[in-house]
Design an enzyme around this catalytic site. Sequence first.
Site, PDB file in Angstrom:
ATOM      1  N   ASP A  10       6.938  -1.239  -2.092  1.00 31.73           N
ATOM      2  CA  ASP A  10       5.892  -1.277  -1.071  1.00 31.73           C
ATOM      3  C   ASP A  10       5.825   0.059  -0.346  1.00 31.73           C
ATOM      4  O   ASP A  10       6.871   0.625  -0.012  1.00 31.73           O
ATOM      5  CB  ASP A  10       6.196  -2.386  -0.038  1.00 31.73           C
ATOM      6  CG  ASP A  10       4.930  -3.073   0.438  1.00 31.73           C
ATOM      7  OD1 ASP A  10       3.901  -2.390   0.560  1.00 31.73           O
ATOM      8  OD2 ASP A  10       4.977  -4.286   0.692  1.00 31.73           O
ATOM      9  N   HIS A  61      -1.362   5.108   1.024  1.00 34.76           N
ATOM     10  CA  HIS A  61      -0.675   3.988   1.678  1.00 34.76           C
ATOM     11  C   HIS A  61       0.371   3.336   0.778  1.00 34.76           C
ATOM     12  O   HIS A  61       1.197   2.563   1.242  1.00 34.76           O
ATOM     13  CB  HIS A  61      -1.705   2.948   2.135  1.00 34.76           C
ATOM     14  CG  HIS A  61      -2.565   3.442   3.262  1.00 34.76           C
ATOM     15  ND1 HIS A  61      -2.404   3.036   4.562  1.00 34.76           N
ATOM     16  CD2 HIS A  61      -3.571   4.359   3.286  1.00 34.76           C
ATOM     17  CE1 HIS A  61      -3.272   3.660   5.334  1.00 34.76           C
ATOM     18  NE2 HIS A  61      -4.001   4.463   4.582  1.00 34.76           N
TER      19      HIS A  61
END
Length: 483
Positions: free
Chosen positions: A364, A157
């Site tokens: 991110d 992720h």
Amino acid sequence: MDLVVVSNRVARAKANEPMTGGLAAALLPVVEKSGAIWIGSSGKVSDTSEKDSPLKIEQLGAGALAMLDLPAAHYGGYYEGFANSALWPALHSRPDLIRASQDDYTSYREVNAFMARALTRFKKPAAAFWIQDYHFLALGAELRKLGFKNPLGFFLHTPWPARAVIAGVPHHRELIEAMLSYDLIGFQTEDDVENFVRCLKMDFGLQLHDGVVMSRFGTTRIGAFPIGIDVEGFAAQARRAASHPDVSRLRMSLGGERLAIGVDRVDYSKGLVNRIAAFDRLFEIEPSFKREVSLLQIATPSRGTIEAYDDLQSELARQVTDVNGRHGEVDWIPIRYLNKGFSQSVLGGFYRAAQVGVVTPLQDGMNLVAKEYVAAQNPADPGVLVLSKFAGAANELDAALQVNPHDIEGMARTIATALSMPVQERRMRWESMMRKLRAGTIHQWFAGFVDTLIEAHAAQDLTAISGVPRIKPLRTADGAFLH
Ligand code: G6P
């Protein structure tokens, strides 16, 4: 086929409870719908073996949630230690923050091995296992050691950084090699795939052919599977949230004032200090925005026992006090700073009440807040997303106002542009972003990964017979992202 999903953190089915992090929020609707079994940490530790550790099982829509206590002796070294003080900073390109001891690595491997033994309870010939995130890089290798021949997939992720950065993690080569026990490794973006493939090439002399690498463990397919959200579900939730007391109170408190919103865990990767600095600068360069605009920054405490997180929490508290003290008025606070979490349903209402969404991480993996902010908007009068070009979401959301979060002045000016944007342009940008979100929902992501895993595993069996990788080029559900 049974699907077993494994992650460190899991989410309960309560819509009115705050949820920590994108992974748990993303997986909840797909587990509920697909009937998968989701296994993760109960958040408690115990001294019992994986066989005696009681499994708490709950129904989750058509699926189920099973939570187990992780070993007390190793939990700290695994979670606060190796996972979040060595891997997390490296994966977010902060090698300066890497702290790792040999004991932490031992604990990390022990917990991976413990989870593998616990998963033998779910071993059925027809089951596929999908392992999530950096907590379990070595779980696939541990499962193979226990004789699992099942399809094993892994999805990261977070970003995968440049080779020189991951090299700062002790035992990184061992871990990368262990990852090759998976049939399929998925990343958020093509950049992550490239960085990982470069590690394979430089450290092991392995090459990718048609999205597949062949190693002594067999073949591993590698690809980008950008994660999405439940677009229509989130939009409907945001509409309903208008009547939630927290949302009404927020709207009432604004009077005629306009709102920008940021929602993040307190984490150095999220760029919070730079964001507050950009608002500080905004009120300097555009004093007309004073008493007209404020930032609601929801900063959910996270991993507070780790020094770098504790330091950041204190730094933010000082910075917000300073900015509010300098710019504030008796009847106006520039930054409404809240150190707590809110449920997804309330957040949707907050996003819809805000004219600007500020999502400005330094690094991110994807950042689902960006996608949720867009989905929550009123189509007739949508807000503007100000998005860091270093979030994975920037690849798809090219109609957002993209910023460099290191450029404070640039961010301040872009926020001013967002606040002045005419409604036609806001609608055009919003519609373009919604098209992208609908083309890659969480349900498509889930189905695309699982289908590819099954195919990659089937091709693996053929390779074992013929010695030649025979994997036909594959596409994810939205068609675009696989080699
Ligand atoms: C990120 C990670 C997730 C993690 C979440 C919350 O989104 O990718 O794996 O669950 O942060 O962090 P926490 O340490 O509280 O689980």
